[in-house]
Design an enzyme around this catalytic site. Structure first.
Site, PDB file in Angstrom:
ATOM      1  N   GLN A  17      -0.176  19.077   6.599  1.00  0.00           N
ATOM      2  CA  GLN A  17       1.221  19.330   6.975  1.00  0.00           C
ATOM      3  C   GLN A  17       1.485  20.830   7.087  1.00  0.00           C
ATOM      4  O   GLN A  17       2.224  21.268   7.961  1.00  0.00           O
ATOM      5  CB  GLN A  17       2.168  18.708   5.950  1.00  0.00           C
ATOM      6  CG  GLN A  17       2.200  17.198   5.966  1.00  0.00           C
ATOM      7  CD  GLN A  17       2.572  16.624   7.315  1.00  0.00           C
ATOM      8  OE1 GLN A  17       1.789  15.914   7.937  1.00  0.00           O
ATOM      9  NE2 GLN A  17       3.768  16.953   7.795  1.00  0.00           N
ATOM     10  N   CYS A  31      12.493  11.790   7.386  1.00  0.00           N
ATOM     11  CA  CYS A  31      12.663  11.268   8.750  1.00  0.00           C
ATOM     12  C   CYS A  31      14.018  11.695   9.279  1.00  0.00           C
ATOM     13  O   CYS A  31      14.206  11.854  10.477  1.00  0.00           O
ATOM     14  CB  CYS A  31      12.593   9.751   8.762  1.00  0.00           C
ATOM     15  SG  CYS A  31      11.044   9.148   8.135  1.00  0.00           S
ATOM     16  N   LYS A  49       0.846  -1.197   0.000  1.00  0.00           N
ATOM     17  CA  LYS A  49       0.000   0.000   0.000  1.00  0.00           C
ATOM     18  C   LYS A  49       0.884   1.252   0.000  1.00  0.00           C
ATOM     19  O   LYS A  49       1.548   1.565   0.986  1.00  0.00           O
ATOM     20  CB  LYS A  49      -0.885   0.056   1.242  1.00  0.00           C
ATOM     21  CG  LYS A  49      -1.841   1.238   1.182  1.00  0.00           C
ATOM     22  CD  LYS A  49      -2.487   1.544   2.509  1.00  0.00           C
ATOM     23  CE  LYS A  49      -1.925   2.765   3.187  1.00  0.00           C
ATOM     24  NZ  LYS A  49      -2.068   4.028   2.447  1.00  0.00           N
ATOM     25  N   GLU A 104       9.297   2.022  11.583  1.00  0.00           N
ATOM     26  CA  GLU A 104      10.079   3.247  11.719  1.00  0.00           C
ATOM     27  C   GLU A 104       9.153   4.403  11.993  1.00  0.00           C
ATOM     28  O   GLU A 104       8.132   4.564  11.336  1.00  0.00           O
ATOM     29  CB  GLU A 104      10.887   3.498  10.455  1.00  0.00           C
ATOM     30  CG  GLU A 104      12.157   4.284  10.755  1.00  0.00           C
ATOM     31  CD  GLU A 104      12.324   5.476   9.865  1.00  0.00           C
ATOM     32  OE1 GLU A 104      12.788   5.294   8.741  1.00  0.00           O
ATOM     33  OE2 GLU A 104      11.956   6.582  10.306  1.00  0.00           O
ATOM     34  N   GLU A 126       9.061  15.887  16.946  1.00  0.00           N
ATOM     35  CA  GLU A 126       9.268  15.876  15.499  1.00  0.00           C
ATOM     36  C   GLU A 126       8.300  16.873  14.851  1.00  0.00           C
ATOM     37  O   GLU A 126       7.129  16.917  15.192  1.00  0.00           O
ATOM     38  CB  GLU A 126       9.023  14.476  14.928  1.00  0.00           C
ATOM     39  CG  GLU A 126       9.275  14.439  13.425  1.00  0.00           C
ATOM     40  CD  GLU A 126       9.218  13.039  12.836  1.00  0.00           C
ATOM     41  OE1 GLU A 126       8.223  12.338  13.078  1.00  0.00           O
ATOM     42  OE2 GLU A 126      10.163  12.661  12.118  1.00  0.00           O
TER      43      GLU A 126
HETATM   44  C1  UN1 Z   1      13.354   9.179   5.124  1.00  0.00           C
HETATM   45  O1  UN1 Z   1      13.566  10.322   5.466  1.00  0.00           O
HETATM   46  O2  UN1 Z   1      12.339   8.587   5.486  1.00  0.00           O
HETATM   47  O3  UN1 Z   1      19.031   9.452   4.163  1.00  0.00           O
HETATM   48  C2  UN1 Z   1      14.276   8.454   4.237  1.00  0.00           C
HETATM   49  C3  UN1 Z   1      18.191  10.054   3.530  1.00  0.00           C
HETATM   50  C4  UN1 Z   1      17.461   9.370   2.398  1.00  0.00           C
HETATM   51  C5  UN1 Z   1      16.370   8.521   2.916  1.00  0.00           C
HETATM   52  C6  UN1 Z   1      15.488   9.245   3.877  1.00  0.00           C
HETATM   53  N1  UN1 Z   1      18.377   8.579   1.616  1.00  0.00           N
HETATM   54  O4  UN1 Z   1      17.913  11.206   3.812  1.00  0.00           O
END
Ligand code: UN1
Length: 489
Positions: free
Chosen positions: A323, A276, A175, A242, A377
């Site tokens: 967002q 992230c 998904k 995650e 965050e």
């Molecule tokens: C993410 O932010 O979920 O290291 C992934 C990085 C990318 C991957 C990020 N190659 O910022």
């Protein structure tokens, strides 16, 4: 109106059984409808699981190097389609074209890595404690796995999950996030074109509630890999989770400030801060604090916001209105907490920006560890600056969050750099590089509340998506009792 797209279930492009749909629009220009996608439900997930279960039996008998060759072919096709897929990705989620090209490239790299893993996928051979007996390990597939991907890396993250899952011999129910269904569609189409058995790889569009929930709870699935904010703890299936980060870049008193500046601009405002791994905190040594903040404010003033398909644009829109609203809320939270707003802090609506979800890159200084903008965050272009005077203080400030994904230190002091490696609680530490930029063949994931201990990238997912089988092979022709006959020998 927009093009009508479908699910891919049981080897066929089909609508949701319930017939419902949702629209996918361009966050840089909300009037542009990119497509209409099926809003699926549990019954669509059921059909996908059933198809994958059937197809997986045969796939598990395909030699692993042959599986790898098919995945290599998928990476070849992504190379051919890279430009088209990157443009569509910018249209559907907003990040600038250079970055969406990088996103497709990350999927390509991951595909080639998976292809090469087909000729490794090592087990271990281990000596037995008994004579004329050997022991080794090999892998078994889990069965059928559910993959739920976020919107910020619409092709890279599905590739992190799908390639290892398929290489390991599993069936897949995937998904994509409902903000990026087109990139998910492109990805699955590429796998099928490359020769992945159609019934093995199923694509089910929909929302977290309508499809994500049924996947997480499905009893026919044996593993789940997801990057969202909730998971089913009460099922026995394996879960790779995650959950985010509150990543910091530390700039020490001896740092190359120009380099550190480039790093923080890229880390904090690349992908409009929606990684992230994005830099959400800047921890500055007091000796460079004022100078660096001035440099940063000046540089931010030169960033161009706009549609990511246009050249010269540095920062795209937020992915959706929700967002954008979160950015407005966090600006208020920062001000209320007593931080000083130095630049940005508002919606950008000049000219054509009015049609999209643009927020000005934002800096707060005077942030202290107890403020919410120091430890929560935010997932957008808001950077909190904290000032420290000693290394131990920097470490304490850095570690003062429930997350632990990525971290960065700019310094010329090699001793300090190694202290950072051991003392910063985070799954990734960069020295003299920003908090973003992980490469596909190294482990990716974090400590504490960032996840549940699993790693994406590198070799970890191949373990995650398989069961380890230990084999004892006794060719002595006699009963040999471990622990007991061993002692007598
Ligand atoms: C993410 O932010 O979920 O290291 C992934 C990085 C990318 C991957 C990020 N190659 O910022």
């Amino acid at each position: 109106m927009g093009t009508h797209y479908q699910n891919f279930i049981d080897g066929k492009w089909v609508d949701a059984l319930g017939g419902e749909t949702f629209e996918n629009r361009n966050p840089a220009d909300w009037e542009e409808v990119i497509g209409v996608f099926p809003k699926s439900t549990k019954e669509d997930v059921d059909r996908a699981v059933e198809a994958a279960t059937e197809a997986q039996k045969e796939w598990s008998r395909v030699p692993v190097p042959i599986r790898g060759a098919i995945l290599t072919k998928a990476a070849d096709l992504l190379v051919e389609r890279k430009d088209e897929y990157a443009r569509d990705m910018t249209r559907e989620m907003g990040k600038v074209l250079t970055e969406t090209l990088g996103d497709v490239q990350e999927a390509i790299d991951t595909g080639y890595y998976a292809g090469s893993e087909g000729r490794r996928y090592f087990g271990r051979t281990v000596p037995s404690e008994l004579p004329d007996k050997v022991a080794f390990t090999t892998h078994l597939p889990l069965g059928v796995v559910g993959l739920i991907a976020p919107w910020n890396f619409p092709m890279a993250i599905p590739s992190w999950k799908s390639f290892p899952a398929l290489l390991a011999g599993n069936g897949v129910v995937f998904k994509p996030a409902s903000d990026v269904p087109l990139s998910g569609t492109h990805f699955v189409k590429t796998l099928i074109d490359a020769g992945v058995p159609p019934k093995l790889m199923n694509l089910v569009h929909g929302t977290g509630r309508s499809v994500g929930g049924p996947i997480i709870e499905h009893e026919g699935l044996h593993g789940i890999s997801l990057i969202i904010t909730r998971a089913s703890a009460d099922t026995l299936k394996r879960v790779s989770l995650e959950l985010g980060g509150k990543n910091a870049q530390i700039v020490w008193k001896d740092a190359d400030l120009d380099l550190a500046l480039e790093g923080v601009l890229w880390g904090a405002f690349g992908t409009t801060g929606q990684r992230c791994t994005a830099t959400s905190r800047l921890i500055l040594h007091e000796a460079v604090h004022d100078t660096f903040v001035e440099m940063l404010i000046e540089a931010i003033g030169n960033l161009t916001l706009g549609n990511g398909l246009e050249s010269g644009v540095d920062v795209g829109p937020l992915v959706n209105e929700e967002q954008l609203k979160i950015m407005v809320d966090y600006t208020g939270i920062g001000l209320k907490g007593g931080a000083e707003l130095r630049i940005g802090g508002e919606i950008a609506s000049e000219g054509a920006l009015d049609k999209g979800f643009f927020f000005k890159p934002t800096i707060f200084t005077g942030v202290t560890p107890d403020m919410r903008i120091a430890y929560e965050e935010i997932f957008g272009p808001i950077l909190s600056v904290l000032k420290v005077s000693e290394w131990d203080e920097a470490v304490a400030v850095h570690n003062n969050t429930d997350y632990g994904l990525s971290s960065s230190l700019y310094t010329k002091d090699i001793n300090l750099a190694f202290h950072a490696v051991h003392e910063l609680i985070a799954g990734i530490t960069y020295i003299n590089a920003p908090t973003i930029g992980a490469e596909c063949h190294l482990p990716f994931g974090g400590c504490k509340g960032t996840g549940n201990g699993h790693r994406e990238g590198g070799w970890g997912p191949y373990e995650f998506f398989s069961e380890t089988k230990t084999v004892y092979f006794d060719y002595s022709g006699a009963l040999q009792r471990a622990q007991i006959d061993t002692e007598e020998a």
